[in-house]
Design a protein around this motif. Structure first.
Motif: not given
Length: 211
Positions: A71-80, A100-106, A125-129, A169-174
């Protein structure tokens, strides 16, 4: 007046389904206490539902955790998607999409800090799609920019995939604040814009000029 309008808006919002309610309650409990400290009975009590009802939808806490992360991943997808569908010119749109993607994930990771190890394993596993959709969103913007003469890149598809994997690649450092440890957000944003637009062969053409 604003409070009355807010109350009216809330009143006409559709009530969450039982499944959505259970996920919402479980997500809150997991984030506060960690999955190991929560039982299915705790979730049922917090949702004001019977254990039988909870088990009708979910067979285990792990299944509930996966549903909550999905559900959280779907929120990121909707925002993007909202960014891509906006009226911004492609050069502004692609930078906004990145942040938006980086800040939503954070925000999601920090909100679920008790689940860090579980989250990391399940979200991959979930975010493959979602990953496939993200590439498609980047491809759409880059192709749009190329058609308008804003970007000059030979392959929008390759550029989209390259940008997607760089972003991962920069997701975790961000998220951990390592990227901007010695710089403010404004500098990081400007630096990112310069690097990305240069890589896409930004021509300097504005949206109005392209039209």
């Amino acid at each position: 007046c604003e409070r009355v309008l807010q109350n009216l808006t809330t009143a006409f919002m559709p009530a969450p389904t039982t499944r959505e309610l259970i996920i919402k309650v479980a997500r809150k409990l997991f984030a506060q206490q960690g999955i190991g400290n929560i039982t299915m009975s705790d979730i049922a009590d917090a949702a004001n539902k019977s254990r039988r009802t909870v088990y009708t939808y979910f067979q285990s806490k792990e299944e509930l955790l996966e549903a909550s992360i999905e559900m959280e991943v779907m929120k990121i997808s909707a925002a993007c998607t909202r960014v891509v569908m906006s009226n911004l010119p492609p050069d502004k749109k692609i930078i906004k999409l990145i942040f938006v993607r980086l800040q939503s994930t954070r925000s999601i990771v920090r909100r679920n800090s008790c689940l860090h190890s579980d989250y990391t394993l399940i979200v991959e596993h979930i975010r493959k799609s979602f990953d496939a959709k993200e590439i498609a969103l980047f491809r759409h913007i880059i192709a749009e920019g190329k058609q308008m003469g804003i970007f000059n890149t030979e392959s929008p598809d390759l550029a989209a995939r390259f940008l997607h994997f760089c972003l991962k690649g920069i997701e975790i450092p961000f998220i951990n604040g390592i990227m901007n440890r010695n710089n403010d957000d404004k500098f990081v944003h400007a630096f990112t814009e310069k690097v990305v637009l240069s890589a896409l062969g930004h021509t300097g053409t504005t949206n109005s000029q392209a039209q």
